[in-house]
Motif scaffolding. Sequence first.
Motif, PDB file in Angstrom:
ATOM      1  N   UNK A  24       0.931  -1.285   0.229  1.00 16.54           N
ATOM      2  CA  UNK A  24      -0.074   0.187   0.185  1.00 16.54           C
ATOM      3  C   UNK A  24       0.935   1.375  -0.094  1.00 16.54           C
ATOM      4  N   UNK A  25       2.119   0.893   0.734  1.00 23.48           N
ATOM      5  CA  UNK A  25       2.731   2.449   1.004  1.00 23.48           C
ATOM      6  C   UNK A  25       3.203   3.050  -0.521  1.00 23.48           C
ATOM      7  N   UNK A  26       3.263   2.278  -1.743  1.00 23.16           N
ATOM      8  CA  UNK A  26       3.689   2.675  -2.779  1.00 23.16           C
ATOM      9  C   UNK A  26       2.685   3.446  -3.749  1.00 23.16           C
ATOM     10  N   UNK A  27       1.676   3.554  -3.105  1.00 20.20           N
ATOM     11  CA  UNK A  27       0.320   4.338  -3.721  1.00 20.20           C
ATOM     12  C   UNK A  27       0.401   5.754  -3.085  1.00 20.20           C
ATOM     13  N   UNK A  81      -6.829   1.821   0.032  1.00 18.31           N
ATOM     14  CA  UNK A  81      -5.450   1.758  -0.832  1.00 18.31           C
ATOM     15  C   UNK A  81      -5.406   0.443  -1.531  1.00 18.31           C
ATOM     16  N   UNK A  82      -5.616  -0.501  -0.648  1.00 17.14           N
ATOM     17  CA  UNK A  82      -5.203  -1.917  -0.929  1.00 17.14           C
ATOM     18  C   UNK A  82      -6.059  -2.051  -2.189  1.00 17.14           C
ATOM     19  N   UNK A  83      -7.370  -1.770  -2.114  1.00 16.07           N
ATOM     20  CA  UNK A  83      -8.414  -1.982  -3.070  1.00 16.07           C
ATOM     21  C   UNK A  83      -8.182  -1.160  -4.624  1.00 16.07           C
ATOM     22  N   UNK A  84      -7.240  -0.313  -4.450  1.00 10.87           N
ATOM     23  CA  UNK A  84      -6.818   0.327  -5.656  1.00 10.87           C
ATOM     24  C   UNK A  84      -7.277   1.888  -5.702  1.00 10.87           C
ATOM     25  N   UNK A  85      -7.657   2.242  -4.441  1.00 14.78           N
ATOM     26  CA  UNK A  85      -8.390   3.774  -4.529  1.00 14.78           C
ATOM     27  C   UNK A  85      -7.304   4.502  -4.154  1.00 14.78           C
ATOM     28  N   UNK A  86      -6.252   4.329  -3.627  1.00 12.76           N
ATOM     29  CA  UNK A  86      -5.201   5.292  -3.139  1.00 12.76           C
ATOM     30  C   UNK A  86      -4.645   6.416  -4.001  1.00 12.76           C
ATOM     31  N   UNK A  87      -4.012   7.280  -3.449  1.00  9.19           N
ATOM     32  CA  UNK A  87      -3.911   8.560  -4.461  1.00  9.19           C
ATOM     33  C   UNK A  87      -2.958   8.332  -5.583  1.00  9.19           C
ATOM     34  N   UNK A  88      -2.321   7.344  -5.595  1.00 13.39           N
ATOM     35  CA  UNK A  88      -1.327   7.136  -7.048  1.00 13.39           C
ATOM     36  C   UNK A  88      -1.669   5.547  -7.565  1.00 13.39           C
TER      37      UNK A  88
END
Length: 316
Positions: free
Chosen positions: A107-110, A268-275
């Motif tokens: 998750x961190x890389x998003x 974030x894990x599901x794909x909705x993080x900032x990046x």
Amino acid sequence: MQHLEEKFQAKIDAEIKIEPKDWMPERYRKTLIRQISQHAHSEIVGMLPEGNWITRAPSLRRKLALLAKVQDEAGHGLYLYSACETLGVSRDELLEQLHTGEAKYSSIFNYPTLTWADMGVVGWLVDGAAIMNQVPLCRCSYGPYARAMVRVCKEESFHQRQGYEILLTLSKGTEAQKRMLQDAIDRWWWPALMMFGPSDKDSKHTLQSMKWKIKRFTNDELRQKFVDVCAEQVKLLNATLPDPDLKWNEERGHYDFGAINWEEFWQVVKGNGPCNKERVEARRKAYAEGAWVREAAMAHAEKRRQRQATATAQSA
Ligand code: FAQ
């Protein structure tokens, strides 16, 4: 079958490493493919947030160190894909899963890297959390993963130091540099704690992975160790961690800390993080643009094979 499973568990209990050709339960193989591939993808996607700053590093020395670090991460990804391939999955399949967005990575890389101080904080906190999680993986029951981790951890500790040194420098700099340092810590602290995964009560794999000695500590145990270390290290930076509930607990012998925003984590894990979208798109583009290199390497290997076959035939 039950007999084989019992023998397998007895080997694990006796701390004997499992090697690729040994019998293993299908669920053990699948768990390892899942964890090692997610780990490999994390290393490769993890090059992007820092790669973003290589051309903007403030000096030649900083640029060389950052470039070397990012290259190390590529190397880690490659060892890990190789370790994963020993379990009977192909690299092409793994990359396909990453490029379709099916595979998870950390998750961190998003999260975006907005200032130079982020390079310091990524080294200190992100590589710091990675070390905390990966040192026990050097004792993982699966031989190829455990051996890959030994080298990875040595390199991660250089990464952590280069990050912390950037921060030490900023902490002695101008007021603007000190503000930039604190702002980066404020943005990265909570996502770094999320790297350890869901809390133990919500972690569906921990129990079995501990039994198989893939994991040696639970997510919460490692997170706590990390908080304890960082709560001290931040003092040397004359900065603070953004948690009003952070407090030494004499009775527990640990720092207490505030509640993690798990809603953010799962988003974030599901794909909705900032990046998220940007990261997967960057990997897809890099893969497509590298096609000619893969084709050239294959053509070269084929030519060499033919040349060797001709030479062998002539000498016979
Ligand atoms: N992000 O039941 P658990 C690095 C998923 S490398 C995204 O607790 P487990 C170096 C998990 O996969 C960083 N997803 O799972 C570097 C599972 O989903 P699934 C990567 C996460 O496996 C530095 C579900 O949640 N390190 O940073 C995350 O027992 C700088 C349930 O979770 C590794 O991969 C997350 N944070 O424990 C590179 C280390 N956490 O698969 C470049 C190896 C959990 O059922 C620059 N991995 N999930 O669909 C591990 O130690 C473990 O896999 C954990 C998760 C601890 C990450």
